[in-house]
Design a protein around this motif. Sequence first.
Motif, PDB file in Angstrom:
ATOM      1  N   PRO A  22       0.847  -1.198   0.000  1.00 54.06           N
ATOM      2  CA  PRO A  22       0.000   0.000   0.000  1.00 54.06           C
ATOM      3  C   PRO A  22       0.876   1.240   0.000  1.00 54.06           C
ATOM      4  O   PRO A  22       2.013   1.212   0.497  1.00 54.06           O
ATOM      5  CB  PRO A  22      -0.784  -0.123   1.316  1.00 54.06           C
ATOM      6  N   HIS A  23       0.359   2.335  -0.548  1.00 55.27           N
ATOM      7  CA  HIS A  23       1.143   3.580  -0.631  1.00 55.27           C
ATOM      8  C   HIS A  23       1.068   4.314   0.703  1.00 55.27           C
ATOM      9  O   HIS A  23       0.541   5.438   0.796  1.00 55.27           O
ATOM     10  CB  HIS A  23       0.628   4.454  -1.770  1.00 55.27           C
ATOM     11  N   TYR A  24       1.605   3.673   1.729  1.00 58.00           N
ATOM     12  CA  TYR A  24       1.655   4.219   3.084  1.00 58.00           C
ATOM     13  C   TYR A  24       3.047   3.982   3.631  1.00 58.00           C
ATOM     14  O   TYR A  24       3.928   3.469   2.941  1.00 58.00           O
ATOM     15  CB  TYR A  24       0.597   3.552   3.971  1.00 58.00           C
ATOM     16  N   GLY A  25       3.265   4.353   4.894  1.00 61.73           N
ATOM     17  CA  GLY A  25       4.571   4.194   5.505  1.00 61.73           C
ATOM     18  C   GLY A  25       4.927   2.748   5.772  1.00 61.73           C
ATOM     19  O   GLY A  25       4.103   1.837   5.657  1.00 61.73           O
ATOM     20  N   LEU A  26       6.187   2.534   6.160  1.00 62.08           N
ATOM     21  CA  LEU A  26       6.698   1.180   6.367  1.00 62.08           C
ATOM     22  C   LEU A  26       5.886   0.423   7.412  1.00 62.08           C
ATOM     23  O   LEU A  26       5.610  -0.769   7.243  1.00 62.08           O
ATOM     24  CB  LEU A  26       8.171   1.242   6.787  1.00 62.08           C
ATOM     25  N   ALA A  27       5.495   1.071   8.488  1.00 59.34           N
ATOM     26  CA  ALA A  27       4.740   0.381   9.547  1.00 59.34           C
ATOM     27  C   ALA A  27       3.405  -0.125   9.018  1.00 59.34           C
ATOM     28  O   ALA A  27       3.027  -1.290   9.245  1.00 59.34           O
ATOM     29  CB  ALA A  27       4.523   1.311  10.736  1.00 59.34           C
ATOM     30  N   ASP A  28       2.664   0.724   8.313  1.00 56.15           N
ATOM     31  CA  ASP A  28       1.374   0.300   7.751  1.00 56.15           C
ATOM     32  C   ASP A  28       1.571  -0.799   6.713  1.00 56.15           C
ATOM     33  O   ASP A  28       0.750  -1.722   6.609  1.00 56.15           O
ATOM     34  CB  ASP A  28       0.661   1.486   7.110  1.00 56.15           C
ATOM     35  N   GLN A  29       2.639  -0.714   5.944  1.00 57.49           N
ATOM     36  CA  GLN A  29       2.918  -1.771   4.980  1.00 57.49           C
ATOM     37  C   GLN A  29       3.131  -3.103   5.683  1.00 57.49           C
ATOM     38  O   GLN A  29       2.582  -4.138   5.282  1.00 57.49           O
ATOM     39  CB  GLN A  29       4.154  -1.413   4.150  1.00 57.49           C
ATOM     40  N   LEU A  30       3.910  -3.085   6.760  1.00 60.04           N
ATOM     41  CA  LEU A  30       4.246  -4.342   7.438  1.00 60.04           C
ATOM     42  C   LEU A  30       3.045  -4.971   8.127  1.00 60.04           C
ATOM     43  O   LEU A  30       2.866  -6.196   8.073  1.00 60.04           O
ATOM     44  CB  LEU A  30       5.381  -4.100   8.439  1.00 60.04           C
ATOM     45  N   VAL A  31       2.200  -4.170   8.792  1.00 63.34           N
ATOM     46  CA  VAL A  31       1.048  -4.787   9.456  1.00 63.34           C
ATOM     47  C   VAL A  31       0.103  -5.384   8.421  1.00 63.34           C
ATOM     48  O   VAL A  31      -0.482  -6.464   8.640  1.00 63.34           O
ATOM     49  CB  VAL A  31       0.300  -3.803  10.375  1.00 63.34           C
ATOM     50  N   GLY A  32      -0.055  -4.718   7.271  1.00 63.50           N
ATOM     51  CA  GLY A  32      -0.904  -5.275   6.224  1.00 63.50           C
ATOM     52  C   GLY A  32      -0.320  -6.523   5.614  1.00 63.50           C
ATOM     53  O   GLY A  32      -1.023  -7.519   5.383  1.00 63.50           O
TER      54      GLY A  32
END
Length: 390
Positions: A22-32
């Motif tokens: 997703p075009h979000y930060g690293l943390a949001d990418q990892l939880v997804g």
Amino acid sequence: MALHRQILAAERPPRYLIAVLPHYGLADQLVGIITLFYWAFLTGRAFQISTGGQPLPPLEAAFDAPFVNWTRPAGDPPVLTEHLHLKYKGEMRYPAMHPAVPNLSEYGSMRLINGFYDFLSTENLSTIPEVEDNKSVLFMTSNRGCTQRIFNNPHYSQKLYDVGLRPETAFACAFRFLFAPSQVTRSAPGWQLAKSRLHPPPNANDSMTEGQDPSSKPENVLRIGIQIRVGDRVYRSHTDDVQFEDYMPYFDCARTIERHKRTSETTKVVWYLVSDSQRLKEKALERFGPDLLVTSTQPNTHVAHTQPKDLEEADKIMTGLGSAAADMLGLAESDYFVVTQNSGFGRIGALLSGRWNHIWSLSSESNERLMCRPADYVRLEDMASTWSGV
């Protein structure tokens, strides 16, 4: 994961779940990503990760794949992933047919962005219409975590427990299975600082200096990680200025935790600060000096603010992502954590530490001062339903 390797080697029929960043930060990418990894595991699919043709640095820049090859070769036709992009405005599903993909009916897709998605804790995931079991390849994107709530799912709870997973360990276990720091990440200041300053020598003789008593004990270091998210304005503005007093509650909280957790065996206390604000880190160093470790006072980069032209500077993009990963993994070396409530970055570092009842969270948008008493730590079930979840 034999199934994954067999599918990649064409020894089994193709059954893939491809997590599109997703075009979000690293943390949001990892939880997804980790939520989608469990989806793949529970429904019997090989797992891969792709940028989906977006102007994002690939995770391979920051992480190696220690146990399974999750890299997705480039070349997927845009029709398979473009509707999953953040700024896409058209139909959120595949057309009936497309000349670039003759067998389009064998593909499924789903976009899990900025929602709570209760069905993940109740439904048989193989029967979800958009991504049902008869689809050979699924392209999915998510910036929300469900590794704790999925244990409530009656279709999968027993399987998760049978393989030794638990709600409090599921996120860290999947992360360590999928990711190991790349050379770029291991070379970043955050990683180097954590390894050199947060880890006392295992034996006093390992770092003896001339005249030191050989019988002296090694240091017993109390490590408190502090993560402060100021906000995306620090990336959009040329003036990253902050009022330091607005963020003093984080340091007051750390001081309170220090008083509670320090023992007679503690020989040293170290605070490790991670923040998106260059100026905040500079001011914190001015205030606390050698009592505070700061990874770097150089300007930060944010993967969600990457532009197509930025990808032309591949080394810079890789270094930026590696630095973010190093800060997160360096933070994980702490014993206790004070983090920003509406940010996933600090919580991921805390979860990767393998410790429990050790996170205190503050709101960066409130003047309320958390007491930070021993019982004020954040419960896992509350963390799972806050912001991006886990």
